[in-house]
Design a protein around this motif. Structure first.
Motif, PDB file in Angstrom:
ATOM      1  N   LEU A 113     -11.189   1.705  -5.883  1.00 15.88           N
ATOM      2  CA  LEU A 113      -9.566   1.180  -5.470  1.00 15.88           C
ATOM      3  C   LEU A 113      -9.318   2.456  -5.328  1.00 15.88           C
ATOM      4  N   PHE A 146     -10.327  10.632  -7.173  1.00 14.66           N
ATOM      5  CA  PHE A 146      -9.361  11.271  -7.798  1.00 14.66           C
ATOM      6  C   PHE A 146     -10.332  13.068  -8.056  1.00 14.66           C
ATOM      7  N   GLY A 169      -5.773   7.041 -15.943  1.00 11.86           N
ATOM      8  CA  GLY A 169      -5.430   6.487 -17.343  1.00 11.86           C
ATOM      9  C   GLY A 169      -4.419   5.947 -18.185  1.00 11.86           C
ATOM     10  N   VAL A 177     -13.833   3.927 -14.545  1.00 14.98           N
ATOM     11  CA  VAL A 177     -13.204   5.213 -14.256  1.00 14.98           C
ATOM     12  C   VAL A 177     -15.221   5.611 -14.217  1.00 14.98           C
TER      13      VAL A 177
HETATM   14  P1  CMP Z   1      -5.819   2.514 -16.951  1.00 12.00           P
HETATM   15  O1  CMP Z   1      -5.216   1.094 -16.210  1.00 12.00           O
HETATM   16  O2  CMP Z   1      -5.536   2.432 -18.111  1.00 12.00           O
HETATM   17  O3  CMP Z   1      -7.198   2.811 -16.658  1.00 12.00           O
HETATM   18  C1  CMP Z   1      -7.691   2.632 -14.598  1.00 12.00           C
HETATM   19  C2  CMP Z   1      -6.876   3.369 -14.695  1.00 12.00           C
HETATM   20  O4  CMP Z   1      -7.744   3.584 -12.669  1.00 12.00           O
HETATM   21  C3  CMP Z   1      -5.628   3.281 -14.110  1.00 12.00           C
HETATM   22  O5  CMP Z   1      -4.846   3.273 -15.883  1.00 12.00           O
HETATM   23  C4  CMP Z   1      -5.035   4.406 -13.137  1.00 12.00           C
HETATM   24  O6  CMP Z   1      -4.980   5.780 -13.470  1.00 12.00           O
HETATM   25  C5  CMP Z   1      -6.622   3.894 -12.330  1.00 12.00           C
HETATM   26  N1  CMP Z   1      -5.416   3.182 -11.440  1.00 12.00           N
HETATM   27  C6  CMP Z   1      -6.128   1.695 -11.071  1.00 12.00           C
HETATM   28  N2  CMP Z   1      -6.135   1.033 -10.432  1.00 12.00           N
HETATM   29  C7  CMP Z   1      -5.529   2.460  -9.271  1.00 12.00           C
HETATM   30  C8  CMP Z   1      -4.975   1.840  -8.022  1.00 12.00           C
HETATM   31  N3  CMP Z   1      -5.557   0.850  -7.251  1.00 12.00           N
HETATM   32  N4  CMP Z   1      -4.709   3.299  -6.874  1.00 12.00           N
HETATM   33  C9  CMP Z   1      -5.340   4.534  -8.156  1.00 12.00           C
HETATM   34  N5  CMP Z   1      -5.451   4.093  -9.145  1.00 12.00           N
HETATM   35  C10 CMP Z   1      -5.016   3.241 -10.321  1.00 12.00           C
END
Ligand code: CMP
Length: 220
Positions: free
Chosen positions: A64, A67, A74, A89
């Motif tokens: 997706l 970074f 997160g 991740v």
């Molecule tokens: P969280 O759901 O806590 O853990 C997975 C993380 O991935 C989420 O927080 C975001 O920080 C990141 N994330 C999830 N989906 C996307 C996306 N489509 N684009 C960018 N970052 C994402």
């Protein structure tokens, strides 16, 4: 921390307040930091290295987002009460991260409207990119999607070099395929064609974009 885009609007006093709350942690390459569905206990800020955000279905993977230094992730499971990690991740390189506990992150958000606004701004940028991904997957063919991904990576992670722009992110064909939503063989074919046409060059898995304008013209 003052060089981190998320904190760019914070005052020196606010930065001083938040800095001691961060823990510094290192992770080896290919470490899974958490998986989709885990309860979220931490906020992560990348100090050095790179990670991928991905979801898996029957051994197939869709990446997706990537970074790098200065990016955070997160935050979703921490902001959305009762929700779990929306994706997994994993580190792509050795990484050094700053982490913040759920309660420290929430407390600081409650106290800093500037941080909230900045977080919202970055989230909108991510939503824009996700919309773009939906568009690409719906309307573009594999070749155009692959080319567009290279253009995007070049804009995000490109550094000017003699002869072109070097994408400063080491990615395998399989990883590129997982970002584009296709199989490795298709990506390999597109990259070969682009190399033969002199539009890109590949050296030790790093892509050099030699002709950015010609590259853009390959998207239909
Ligand atoms: P969280 O759901 O806590 O853990 C997975 C993380 O991935 C989420 O927080 C975001 O920080 C990141 N994330 C999830 N989906 C996307 C996306 N489509 N684009 C960018 N970052 C994402």
């Amino acid at each position: 921390l003052q060089n981190v885009p998320l904190f760019q609007d914070l005052s020196a006093a606010e930065l001083e307040e938040i800095s001691p709350l961060f823990a510094e942690r290192t992770f080896k390459k290919n470490t899974v930091l958490f998986v989709e569905g885990d309860p979220g206990e931490e906020f992560f800020l990348v100090q050095t290295g790179a990670v991928k955000v991905y979801r898996i279905d029957n051994a197939k993977e869709i990446i997706l987002s990537l970074f790098r230094e200065g990016d955070f992730f997160g935050e979703m499971a921490l902001i959305q009460q009762g929700m779990r990690r929306s994706a997994s991740v994993e580190t792509l390189e050795d990484c050094s991260m700053y982490t913040l506990t759920r309660s420290d992150f929430q407390q600081f958000m409650e106290r800093s409207p500037k941080l909230c606004l900045r977080l919202l701004e970055v989230t909108m940028e991510r939503l824009r990119k996700a919309n773009e991904q939906i568009y690409d997957l719906t309307f573009l063919d594999v070749r155009s999607r692959t080319v567009k991904m290279i253009c995007r990576l070049s804009e995000q992670y490109g550094t000017p070099k003699p002869g072109g722009t070097l994408i400063n992110m080491k990615l395998t064909h399989q990883q590129l395929a997982n970002m584009v939503g296709t199989v490795r063989e298709s990506v390999t074919k597109v990259l070969q064609d682009l190399q033969e046409d002199g539009i890109i060059a590949i050296d030790k898995k790093y892509i050099l974009v030699k002709e950015p304008e010609s590259l853009k013209k390959q998207i239909y």
